[in-house]
Each structure stands twice: as C-alpha cells, then as structure tokens.
Design an enzyme around this catalytic site. Structure first.
Site, PDB file in Angstrom:
ATOM      1  N   ASP A 216       0.854  -1.180   0.000  1.00  0.00           N
ATOM      2  CA  ASP A 216       0.000   0.000   0.000  1.00  0.00           C
ATOM      3  C   ASP A 216       0.888   1.227   0.000  1.00  0.00           C
ATOM      4  O   ASP A 216       2.016   1.189   0.495  1.00  0.00           O
ATOM      5  CB  ASP A 216      -0.922   0.032   1.227  1.00  0.00           C
ATOM      6  CG  ASP A 216      -0.191   0.544   2.466  1.00  0.00           C
ATOM      7  OD1 ASP A 216      -0.460   1.681   2.884  1.00  0.00           O
ATOM      8  OD2 ASP A 216       0.661  -0.190   3.006  1.00  0.00           O
ATOM      9  N   CYS A 256      -7.473   3.799 -19.549  1.00  0.00           N
ATOM     10  CA  CYS A 256      -8.375   4.370 -18.548  1.00  0.00           C
ATOM     11  C   CYS A 256      -9.256   5.441 -19.176  1.00  0.00           C
ATOM     12  O   CYS A 256      -8.972   5.958 -20.253  1.00  0.00           O
ATOM     13  CB  CYS A 256      -7.582   4.928 -17.358  1.00  0.00           C
ATOM     14  SG  CYS A 256      -6.829   6.548 -17.616  1.00  0.00           S
TER      15      CYS A 256
END
Length: 319
Positions: A216, A256
């Site tokens: 993360d 995207c």
C-alpha cells in the site's frame, strides 16, 4: 462506508512516527495532541482494534510503533518489543470482539449497493460466521537480527497474515530492499505477506518478485494532487508548459477513461487553473496505472514468468 469491495485499514502506528512531536508514548498507548485545537486523544491497541472492527474492514492490522530512521539498536529493540506486546493485546481484543463487525448491517443500504456487495464482496451479507483478518506487523528498525526476532515472536502469537512495517521512513531505497529481503525469509510463505508504505510501480514489480503479496502507498494519489502522472513512457509533470498545446492522451498505452477522453493540454489547463477536477482526473489515471501494473504482475506470476515493469524495462533497485 457503503463501499462494496475490499477494505484494508491501518491502526495508526505510522502516525505514532509521523506525529512524534504531537504525541506521548507509554506502555498503555499513545496520547496525541490535536494540531487543530490542542485537545488530547488516546489510542491503544484495544481502541485501535475497536475502531477497525467498527469500520468493517476486511483486513485490519495490529497497533504498532513505527520506528523512526535512523534509530540505534537499543532504540529499535525497545520499539520492537513494544510492538510485539501491543500485537498480543490487539489480538486478545480482536478475539473477544470480532463478532461485532457490522457486516450484517449492509442489508439496510440501498438495493444497488447491497446487490453489488452480494455479488462482488465476501463475506456475504449477514454471514455472522465470517470475521475480519487481523494481521500482525513486523518491526525492528534496520537491524536484520531484530527483524528476525520480531517475525518469530509475531508468528508465535499467530495471525492469518503478516505485515512488514517501519520502512519508507526516510532510509535509502537500497536499504529498504535489504531489510525486506532479510525479513521476508522469516515469514510463512503460505500466508499473505504485506509490505507497508511501498511504493513506486517499479518497486511493486520488484517486491512482488521477492514474494511480497500486498503493498500500500499514498504515492499515486499524492503525486496526482501535485500534477505527477505515472505512464508507460515514464513519469510526467503535467503542470509543465511544454504540455500546454499537447493534444495527445496522458498515456497513449493506457485504457483508462481519462486517457480515452482528455488531452495532456486539458489536464495541464485544469492544473494551472487550480481546478479540483485536475486532482480527480490525475488520481483516476494514476490509480488505473497502478491497477494495470498489478494485473501485469499477477499475469506474469500465473505464467511462471518474472514480472516486468509496464514500460518493458526490468525492475531494478533504486538507491
């Protein structure tokens, strides 16, 4: 939170490091002084675990002390010992209260969210047998021997997954890799191994190759807010004047929705005009690039190949 997909929460241990000037540390826990009004807020292994249970996150982590860098061996050993004791307290509280997770309340959400939760998210609504997964955190500063001791003592407590904490706190990136390599060999290969606070797309590929399962980092969103985009052609600073008339997509190899609709010139205009939309679109692209990176890593693992960075360049350590 009405989020029908996976959620991982941190316990606040990193803030014990990052807000060191605003806190007092004891065996019982940490008292933070608010930077807004000076009020005191006490956090303990029990209260941190309680909050994470209340959020209903799928994976939660034990409360720890993130050791600063640099730290001498005595300081790192003392901090590591505290983290182990807090891990024991976190697990004890979790075992006593794990059935309080509010997953069964999801059924009160609007039907669209509830349906998505049923289809995409486990455990199923109302499944009172399922519980969250509490991960333990390995500390020990930059000392390989302390890392080994921390891993062994944390494994002895027993968790369904193990996090490697206390990195990305100012140390050279070469040292980060050295400590990851020294630590991961002491963690069970049949349980998730989670590297906290890492990293760049190249580092994701690199550490996945070492056996790290989870990572993360705030980097993709933080960089986006400052106009830095990750692309298959390298990093670009969209605020630079050279993009003012660039009609091309942010990344010609990205699928995207931002790259499919907006030009570099438009993103640069939004950023120059201080429009919040600039941060939103930059964030969407960067997160998409990170997701594509992880898909590439998983695909390479499935094929039995060594993962490579999306640019085609072999991942290598950064110093």
């Amino acid at each position: 939170m009405a989020w029908p997909r996976a959620i991982l929460t941190d316990s606040g241990g990193f803030q014990v490091f990052s807000l060191s000037e605003l806190r007092q540390l004891t065996e019982d826990g940490v008292t933070f002084r608010s930077h807004l009004d000076g009020s005191s807020h006490f956090f303990s292994p029990e209260s941190a675990t309680e909050a994470q249970i209340g959020l209903g996150a799928d994976i939660i982590v034990a409360f720890d002390e993130c050791t600063e860098y640099p730290a001498d061996r005595e300081r790192a050993q003392r901090s590591m010992g505290l983290t182990v004791r807090w891990a024991q307290r976190s697990k004890k509280y979790f075992e006593e209260h794990k059935q309080e997770v509010p997953w069964n309340r999801v059924s009160s959400l609007p039907s669209a969210v509830s349906d998505a939760a049923t289809e995409d998210h486990q455990p199923e609504i109302g499944n009172c047998e399922a519980t969250q997964a509490l991960f333990g955190i390995v500390q020990g500063g930059m000392d390989p021997a302390l890392r080994r001791e921390s891993a062994e003592r944390t494994i002895e407590i027993g968790f369904p997954g193990y996090a490697i904490g206390g990195l990305s706190v100012g140390e050279p990136r070469s040292l980060t890799r050295e400590i990851v390599e020294a630590t991961i060999q002491h963690l069970p290969a049949d349980k998730p191994r989670y590297l906290m606070g890492v990293g760049t797309p190249e580092e994701i590929v690199e550490y996945a190759g070492l056996g790290i399962d989870m990572m993360d980092c705030v980097l993709p969103t933080r960089a986006a807010r400052h106009g830095l985009l990750f692309t298959s052609e390298g990093k670009i600073s969209i605020k630079q004047a050279k993009f003012a008339a660039d009609s091309g997509p942010p990344d010609p190899n990205c699928g995207c929705r931002v790259c499919g609709r907006y030009s570099r010139a438009y993103l640069r205009h939004l950023y120059a005009a201080n429009e919040v939309l600039a941060q939103v679109l930059n964030t969407v692209h960067n997160l998409s690039f990170y997701l594509d990176t992880m898909r590439s890593v998983r695909h390479s693992i499935a094929l039995g190949n060594k993962a490579q960075f999306l640019s085609g360049e072999q991942s290598r350590a950064k110093s």
